[in-house]
Every structure is written in C-alpha cells, then in structure tokens.
Design a protein around this motif. Structure first.
Motif, PDB file in Angstrom:
ATOM      1  N   ALA A   1      61.652   3.087  17.734  1.00  0.00           N
ATOM      2  CA  ALA A   1      61.557   4.546  17.897  1.00  0.00           C
ATOM      3  C   ALA A   1      60.175   4.933  18.403  1.00  0.00           C
ATOM      4  O   ALA A   1      60.046   5.817  19.266  1.00  0.00           O
ATOM      5  N   MET A   2      59.129   4.266  17.902  1.00  0.00           N
ATOM      6  CA  MET A   2      57.776   4.563  18.379  1.00  0.00           C
ATOM      7  C   MET A   2      57.624   4.129  19.832  1.00  0.00           C
ATOM      8  O   MET A   2      57.060   4.865  20.647  1.00  0.00           O
ATOM      9  N   ALA A   3      58.120   2.951  20.174  1.00  0.00           N
ATOM     10  CA  ALA A   3      58.007   2.447  21.545  1.00  0.00           C
ATOM     11  C   ALA A   3      58.756   3.338  22.530  1.00  0.00           C
ATOM     12  O   ALA A   3      58.331   3.514  23.671  1.00  0.00           O
ATOM     13  N   ARG A   4      59.858   3.911  22.067  1.00  0.00           N
ATOM     14  CA  ARG A   4      60.671   4.772  22.938  1.00  0.00           C
ATOM     15  C   ARG A   4      60.261   6.245  22.852  1.00  0.00           C
ATOM     16  O   ARG A   4      60.957   7.099  23.385  1.00  0.00           O
ATOM     17  N   LYS A   5      59.161   6.524  22.144  1.00  0.00           N
ATOM     18  CA  LYS A   5      58.642   7.905  21.998  1.00  0.00           C
ATOM     19  C   LYS A   5      59.697   8.839  21.407  1.00  0.00           C
ATOM     20  O   LYS A   5      59.879   9.965  21.867  1.00  0.00           O
ATOM     21  N   GLN A   6      60.407   8.384  20.354  1.00  0.00           N
ATOM     22  CA  GLN A   6      61.472   9.164  19.737  1.00  0.00           C
ATOM     23  C   GLN A   6      61.055   9.818  18.424  1.00  0.00           C
ATOM     24  O   GLN A   6      61.906  10.342  17.705  1.00  0.00           O
ATOM     25  N   SER A   7      59.770   9.821  18.111  1.00  0.00           N
ATOM     26  CA  SER A   7      59.341  10.356  16.808  1.00  0.00           C
ATOM     27  C   SER A   7      59.664  11.835  16.637  1.00  0.00           C
ATOM     28  O   SER A   7      59.788  12.313  15.511  1.00  0.00           O
TER      29      SER A   7
ATOM     30  N   TYR B   1      66.723  12.885  14.616  1.00  0.00           N
ATOM     31  CA  TYR B   1      67.013  11.780  13.689  1.00  0.00           C
ATOM     32  C   TYR B   1      65.744  11.267  13.019  1.00  0.00           C
ATOM     33  O   TYR B   1      65.760  10.917  11.840  1.00  0.00           O
ATOM     34  N   TRP B   2      64.634  11.187  13.746  1.00  0.00           N
ATOM     35  CA  TRP B   2      63.405  10.570  13.266  1.00  0.00           C
ATOM     36  C   TRP B   2      62.342  11.557  12.791  1.00  0.00           C
ATOM     37  O   TRP B   2      61.400  11.161  12.094  1.00  0.00           O
ATOM     38  N   ARG B   3      62.423  12.809  13.183  1.00  0.00           N
ATOM     39  CA  ARG B   3      61.331  13.759  12.973  1.00  0.00           C
ATOM     40  C   ARG B   3      60.837  13.795  11.528  1.00  0.00           C
ATOM     41  O   ARG B   3      59.640  13.660  11.272  1.00  0.00           O
TER      42      ARG B   3
ATOM     43  N   PHE C   1      61.100  11.680   9.136  1.00  0.00           N
ATOM     44  CA  PHE C   1      60.500  10.406   8.739  1.00  0.00           C
ATOM     45  C   PHE C   1      59.047  10.339   9.204  1.00  0.00           C
ATOM     46  O   PHE C   1      58.140  10.063   8.424  1.00  0.00           O
ATOM     47  N   PHE C   2      58.802  10.595  10.478  1.00  0.00           N
ATOM     48  CA  PHE C   2      57.449  10.494  11.017  1.00  0.00           C
ATOM     49  C   PHE C   2      56.533  11.598  10.491  1.00  0.00           C
ATOM     50  O   PHE C   2      55.352  11.360  10.264  1.00  0.00           O
ATOM     51  N   GLU C   3      57.056  12.783  10.268  1.00  0.00           N
ATOM     52  CA  GLU C   3      56.236  13.869   9.727  1.00  0.00           C
ATOM     53  C   GLU C   3      55.750  13.552   8.310  1.00  0.00           C
ATOM     54  O   GLU C   3      54.693  14.025   7.901  1.00  0.00           O
ATOM     55  N   ALA C   4      56.517  12.753   7.577  1.00  0.00           N
ATOM     56  CA  ALA C   4      56.111  12.396   6.210  1.00  0.00           C
ATOM     57  C   ALA C   4      54.818  11.579   6.190  1.00  0.00           C
ATOM     58  O   ALA C   4      54.146  11.507   5.158  1.00  0.00           O
ATOM     59  N   TYR C   5      54.434  10.990   7.308  1.00  0.00           N
ATOM     60  CA  TYR C   5      53.206  10.197   7.379  1.00  0.00           C
ATOM     61  C   TYR C   5      51.965  11.037   7.688  1.00  0.00           C
ATOM     62  O   TYR C   5      50.841  10.538   7.574  1.00  0.00           O
ATOM     63  N   LEU C   6      52.138  12.289   8.063  1.00  0.00           N
ATOM     64  CA  LEU C   6      50.993  13.119   8.416  1.00  0.00           C
ATOM     65  C   LEU C   6      49.976  13.253   7.279  1.00  0.00           C
ATOM     66  O   LEU C   6      48.776  13.090   7.511  1.00  0.00           O
ATOM     67  N   PRO C   7      50.392  13.522   6.029  1.00  0.00           N
ATOM     68  CA  PRO C   7      49.395  13.610   4.953  1.00  0.00           C
ATOM     69  C   PRO C   7      48.677  12.280   4.710  1.00  0.00           C
ATOM     70  O   PRO C   7      47.481  12.270   4.398  1.00  0.00           O
ATOM     71  N   VAL C   8      49.373  11.183   4.875  1.00  0.00           N
ATOM     72  CA  VAL C   8      48.740   9.868   4.684  1.00  0.00           C
ATOM     73  C   VAL C   8      47.698   9.635   5.769  1.00  0.00           C
ATOM     74  O   VAL C   8      46.589   9.162   5.495  1.00  0.00           O
ATOM     75  N   ARG C   9      48.025   9.985   6.993  1.00  0.00           N
ATOM     76  CA  ARG C   9      47.062   9.834   8.092  1.00  0.00           C
ATOM     77  C   ARG C   9      45.833  10.712   7.887  1.00  0.00           C
ATOM     78  O   ARG C   9      44.706  10.272   8.147  1.00  0.00           O
ATOM     79  N   ARG C  10      46.051  11.947   7.403  1.00  0.00           N
ATOM     80  CA  ARG C  10      44.900  12.818   7.118  1.00  0.00           C
ATOM     81  C   ARG C  10      44.026  12.210   6.028  1.00  0.00           C
ATOM     82  O   ARG C  10      42.804  12.237   6.117  1.00  0.00           O
ATOM     83  N   TRP C  11      44.658  11.646   5.002  1.00  0.00           N
ATOM     84  CA  TRP C  11      43.898  11.006   3.936  1.00  0.00           C
ATOM     85  C   TRP C  11      43.109   9.817   4.489  1.00  0.00           C
ATOM     86  O   TRP C  11      41.930   9.656   4.175  1.00  0.00           O
ATOM     87  N   LEU C  12      43.741   8.991   5.313  1.00  0.00           N
ATOM     88  CA  LEU C  12      43.040   7.858   5.920  1.00  0.00           C
ATOM     89  C   LEU C  12      41.853   8.321   6.760  1.00  0.00           C
ATOM     90  O   LEU C  12      40.792   7.689   6.750  1.00  0.00           O
ATOM     91  N   GLU C  13      42.018   9.408   7.485  1.00  0.00           N
ATOM     92  CA  GLU C  13      40.904   9.955   8.271  1.00  0.00           C
ATOM     93  C   GLU C  13      39.760  10.397   7.364  1.00  0.00           C
ATOM     94  O   GLU C  13      38.594  10.270   7.724  1.00  0.00           O
TER      95      GLU C  13
END
Length: 161
Positions: free
Chosen positions: A19-25, A29-31, A33-45
């Motif tokens: 899905a990432m390789a095909r730019k389907q985030s 179907y995938w939205r 799932f990928f949005e759930a990672y936004l808070p984790v990415r902010r924390w990592l930053e």
C-alpha cells in the motif's frame, strides 16, 4: 550516556508495504490505518531517537528450518532489504550501529544467551514495513539523514534460558 526513550510495537504485514509502495495510504480502505500512526510519528519527532533496536522474526532471507538460531543479532554497518516474494520495492540500505551491536552481543553472551551474530544480514518486510510506517519520509531524505542507525535482533522460533 544513552537512554531508552520508548518502545513501539506495530504490524508488519506485506500488504502494508505494498500500500505504501502504491501510494494508497489515502485510499478509504487504508486511510484510518495510516492516520493512526500520526501521533506516534509526532512523538518520535519530539524525542528524536538516534538508534532503533528492531526486534523481529526473519522470514527466510537469512535463516530457514535447516538453521534456526535462538537469537540472531545484526552487527553490520548497513542492512539491505530484499523481497521474499511479496513484490515490495528495494530501498536504500538502512545504516547499522555496529559498535552498539557488539556491546550488546558481548553483554548478552556474558549472561549466557545463545546468540548468533551476523555481520551481514538481509532485512525483509518484518523490518522494512515498521521503519517505513514510523519514518515514512526517510527514503526521500538526504543520504546522511535517511534512516536511524539500527540494530537488528532477530527472534526466531527457539528458546533460551
């Protein structure tokens, strides 16, 4: 002195990588799932880790049923990914943290852990998909800042005391 800033557990199914390789985030179907990672990415930053210790199970690129170590630790200066049949793209190599890897290897061996050390180790979707989920822009960044340095700890199907 180093410090542990946290631990993250995540899915690594190959379909996520596709899905990432095909730019389907952004597809319906995938939205979510990928949005759930936004808070984790902010924390990592915000905590800006310099090393990722990645624990995962090799899916046959390095080990198979005829050679199955209890624990395998990568001690390489870089890790290259390879596709084990899912059609995932090859990415730029992931830098390793060999000195820290060897420190862990020496400490774990002294504590009687049954280890296999790997100065070369291919990584598959079990490593690549989580790295892409947590640092999605790293592949497009400048070579010096692409990926965190990593230590690979491959936990296979054995046990230790």
């Amino acid at each position: 002195m180093s410090r542990i800033v946290g631990g993250i557990g995540t899915s690594h199914i190959p379909a996520i990588g596709l899905a990432m390789a095909r730019k389907q985030s952004g597809d319906p179907y995938w939205r979510s799932f990928f949005e759930a990672y936004l808070p984790v990415r902010r924390w990592l930053e915000s905590v800006r880790p310099t090393v990722a210790v990645v624990v995962y199970n090799d899916h046959g690129l390095n080990f198979f049923l005829d050679k199955m170590p209890t624990f395998a630790i990568g001690a390489a200066s870089e890790y290259r990914n390879a596709d084990e049949g899912w059609g995932l793209p090859t990415l730029t190599p992931f830098p390793g943290a060999a000195a820290l890897s060897w420190h862990l290897i020496e400490r774990l061996a002294a504590a009687d852990f049954d280890l296999t050390t790997c100065q070369e180790m291919l990584v598959d979707h079990g490593f690549v998909v989580p790295m892409q989920l947590l640092w999605p822009d790293a592949q497009d960044a400048s070579p010096a800042s692409r990926w965190l340095r990593g230590i690979i700890l491959d936990v296979t199907h054995g046990t230790t005391r």
